[in-house]
Scaffold this motif. Structure first.
Motif, short mmCIF file in Angstrom:
data_model
loop_
_atom_site.label_atom_id
_atom_site.label_comp_id
_atom_site.label_asym_id
_atom_site.label_seq_id
_atom_site.Cartn_x
_atom_site.Cartn_y
_atom_site.Cartn_z
N HIS A 1 -2.08 -6.09 -2.77
CA HIS A 1 -1.70 -7.38 -2.30
C HIS A 1 -1.18 -7.25 -0.93
N THR A 2 -2.05 -6.82 -0.12
CA THR A 2 -1.90 -6.75 1.61
C THR A 2 -3.13 -7.28 2.22
N ILE A 3 -2.90 -7.60 3.43
CA ILE A 3 -3.95 -8.12 4.06
C ILE A 3 -5.16 -6.96 4.53
N TRP A 4 -4.65 -5.83 4.32
CA TRP A 4 -5.64 -4.63 4.59
C TRP A 4 -6.65 -4.32 3.32
N PHE A 5 -5.98 -4.79 2.12
CA PHE A 5 -7.02 -4.78 1.00
C PHE A 5 -7.97 -6.04 1.13
N ALA A 6 -7.38 -7.17 1.89
CA ALA A 6 -8.43 -8.27 2.16
C ALA A 6 -9.60 -7.91 3.14
N VAL A 7 -9.19 -7.01 3.90
CA VAL A 7 -10.37 -6.53 4.97
C VAL A 7 -11.30 -5.54 4.24
#
Ligand SMILES: [Zn+2]
Length: 167
Positions: free
Chosen positions: A58-64
């Motif tokens: 649930h982080t923007i890094w996972f989104a990347v």
């Protein structure tokens, strides 16, 4: 937020793309719809025991990471089929997948998410939680409302794209 709520949030967030780009926007909507629940791979039902719920997925890094995977899939699969440059299709799919995961984070941020259940989208850069404490994640009414709202917004966006003069 549950399945329907997340799908609704993805439909809502990508509706402007449908309104602006028509079929391409719809294609991006589908990609976002398909990726919007990837952060919840950390739920116990998927038995990936190493992940704690609402942790690093649930982080923007996972989104990347999801966007990068989507780029590879989009570029690899689309090129021979559509005859457009593979990287263009990859980039479009990657952006859509990124938005799909972001819509998940926004939807979860709307919920109460007390203690360990607060999402920390910038972790470990920042441990501050993103929590608006507005709705309960398990609320059937809110989940359904989001889904219906998302669907209606997409329909409105399609109508706008086909004939903007109606609005
Ligand atoms: Zn979640």
């Amino acid at each position: 937020m549950f399945k329907r709520g997340h799908q609704g949030a993805a439909l809502l967030l990508t509706a402007p793309l449908t309104a602006l780009f028509g079929v391409i926007g719809l294609f991006m909507t589908i990609a976002a719809f398909l990726t919007c629940r990837t952060p919840d791979l950390d739920l116990p039902e998927y038995r990936l025991g190493v992940l704690s719920h609402r942790g690093w997925t649930h982080t923007i890094w996972f989104a990347v990471i999801v966007a990068a995977a989507a780029f590879i899939m989009g570029a690899g699969l689309a090129f021979p089929i559509v005859g457009i440059e593979g990287w263009v299709v990859g980039a479009v799919v990657a952006l859509a997948a990124y938005l799909g995961v972001l819509s998940h984070l926004f939807a979860d941020a709307l919920t109460k998410g007390r203690g360990k259940h607060a999402i920390r989208p910038l972790y470990p850069l920042s441990a501050s939680p993103m929590r608006l404490d507005l709705i309960s994640s398990g609320s059937r009414i809110w989940n359904t409302a989001f889904f219906v709202l998302g669907l209606l917004t997409q329909i409105a966006a399609l109508i706008y794209w086909s004939s903007p003069s109606i609005f």
